[in-house]
Design an enzyme around this catalytic site. Structure first.
Site, PDB file in Angstrom:
ATOM      1  N   ASP A   1       5.268  26.186  12.099  1.00 32.58           N
ATOM      2  CA  ASP A   1       3.813  26.323  11.946  1.00 32.58           C
ATOM      3  C   ASP A   1       3.167  24.994  11.583  1.00 32.58           C
ATOM      4  O   ASP A   1       3.550  24.357  10.604  1.00 32.58           O
ATOM      5  CB  ASP A   1       3.494  27.379  10.881  1.00 32.58           C
ATOM      6  CG  ASP A   1       3.933  28.756  11.344  1.00 32.58           C
ATOM      7  OD1 ASP A   1       3.509  29.153  12.435  1.00 32.58           O
ATOM      8  OD2 ASP A   1       4.725  29.399  10.633  1.00 32.58           O
TER       9      ASP A   1
ATOM     10  N   GLU B   1       4.496  36.263   0.267  1.00 32.30           N
ATOM     11  CA  GLU B   1       4.230  35.495  -0.957  1.00 32.30           C
ATOM     12  C   GLU B   1       2.759  35.094  -1.025  1.00 32.30           C
ATOM     13  O   GLU B   1       2.149  35.064  -2.089  1.00 32.30           O
ATOM     14  CB  GLU B   1       5.115  34.244  -0.993  1.00 32.30           C
ATOM     15  CG  GLU B   1       6.603  34.500  -1.133  1.00 32.30           C
ATOM     16  CD  GLU B   1       7.323  34.880   0.169  1.00 32.30           C
ATOM     17  OE1 GLU B   1       6.653  35.093   1.215  1.00 32.30           O
ATOM     18  OE2 GLU B   1       8.554  34.971   0.135  1.00 32.30           O
TER      19      GLU B   1
ATOM     20  N   ASP C   1      10.153  21.944  12.004  1.00 32.21           N
ATOM     21  CA  ASP C   1       9.332  22.966  11.375  1.00 32.21           C
ATOM     22  C   ASP C   1       8.556  23.666  12.512  1.00 32.21           C
ATOM     23  O   ASP C   1       8.486  23.127  13.630  1.00 32.21           O
ATOM     24  CB  ASP C   1       8.365  22.296  10.394  1.00 32.21           C
ATOM     25  CG  ASP C   1       7.261  23.213   9.941  1.00 32.21           C
ATOM     26  OD1 ASP C   1       7.585  24.324   9.501  1.00 32.21           O
ATOM     27  OD2 ASP C   1       6.071  22.831  10.030  1.00 32.21           O
TER      28      ASP C   1
ATOM     29  N   GLY D   1       5.080  31.412   3.158  1.00 34.57           N
ATOM     30  CA  GLY D   1       5.574  32.783   3.318  1.00 34.57           C
ATOM     31  C   GLY D   1       4.415  33.755   3.248  1.00 34.57           C
ATOM     32  O   GLY D   1       3.625  33.723   2.290  1.00 34.57           O
ATOM     33  N   GLY D   2       4.270  34.589   4.279  1.00 34.15           N
ATOM     34  CA  GLY D   2       3.134  35.504   4.346  1.00 34.15           C
ATOM     35  C   GLY D   2       3.102  36.521   3.216  1.00 34.15           C
ATOM     36  O   GLY D   2       2.034  36.786   2.643  1.00 34.15           O
TER      37      GLY D   2
END
Ligand code: XBP
Ligand code: MG
Length: 261
Positions: A12, A56, A10, A53-54
């Site tokens: 972030d 979203e 992953d 998700g930015g």
């Protein structure tokens, strides 16, 4: 028993602590540039992280925390534009070198490369953000170290859906039991475990209290020889940092558990 062949990371929160001082800051600057008086505090951002998700996340913010905002006719387009400028700001922040990798990440990745393990990324964030982080925080050529970079809108359903991990596994042409996943959040481990991947968790400020019951081990960070990790949950170990021996041990233990069922 399957051999360990690949590591899937992953981004972030796992490779770097990007959320509080990176993404959050970039969102706020993008809002300012667009003359919006929105301000995502550290605390509010913690709540917004519930949604990955930015784009979203902006929509979730409007739905749950800013219902008074008068929405433009084309909300999708409005959000996409705002998010594009956030990505530009965020990648510039990374280019300034403002966000370092977390402890142990580079050491582990270098050890894995030397041992011939294959590397992949499975993240919700936008592909440009991954490239910028790898180039500026890891190594000029780090993007080429990863055989598969599965990111952002490449799959329609973001984490906690397992789709991004299924995509990475398909591209690697490996089975889940030949890989390990690295995550930092509840949404992340839901996604990796949804693809049946044994998962190693390193928590951060925002995710310390998340539910990681299914993790092979939960650590405060990956550790360095001179900066030992703490095992927050899972098998105690003689080692004080995450190295290939420990990864192989965790991989085997997880398989033995599956075979015993
Ligand atoms: C984290 C996310 C991303 C970032 C923001 O993904 O959920 O949405 O917060 O990046 P992961 P974007 O932990 O899977 O790396 O604005 O580009 O979505
Ligand atoms: Mg994460």
């Amino acid at each position: 028993m399957s051999e360990l062949k690949a590591l899937i990371f992953d981004v972030d929160g796992t490779l770097a602590d990007t959320e509080k001082d990176g993404h959050r800051v970039a969102f706020n600057l993008a809002f300012q540039q667009a003359d919006l008086d929105w301000d995502w505090s550290i605390e509010l951002y913690g709540k917004l992280l519930k949604v990955t998700g930015g784009k979203e996340r902006i929509r979730y913010y409007l739905d749950e925390f800013n219902q008074a905002f008068e929405r433009p006719d084309n909300l999708d387009q409005f959000i996409a534009k705002l998010h594009n400028s956030k990505t530009e700001i965020y990648t510039s922040l990374l280019a300034e070198g403002s966000i370092p990798l977390r402890d142990g990440v580079l050491r582990l990745i270098q050890e894995a490369r030397q041992a011939g393990l294959r590397l992949a990324i499975a993240t919700t964030t936008t592909p440009a953000n991954v490239s910028a982080l790898l180039e500026h925080a890891m190594d000029e050529n780090a993007e080429s170290w990863f055989e598969v970079i599965a990111a952002g809108d490449i799959v329609p359903a973001k984490k906690p859906a397992a789709d991004i991990y299924f995509y990475a596994l398909e591209k690697l042409a490996l089975n889940a039991d030949e890989c390990l996943a690295f995550e930092d959040s509840h949404n992340g481990i839901l996604a990796s475990m949804g693809a049946s991947l044994t998962t190693i968790v390193t928590v951060n400020e925002y995710t310390r209290d998340h539910d990681f019951n299914d993790a092979a081990i939960v650590l405060d960070h990956m550790g360095e020889p001179d900066k030992p990790f703490k095992v927050l949950k899972g098998p105690q170990t003689d080692t004080s940092y995450l190295d290939l021996d420990l990864l192989k041990q965790l991989h085997q233990q997880a398989q033995a558990l599956v075979e015993a069922v």
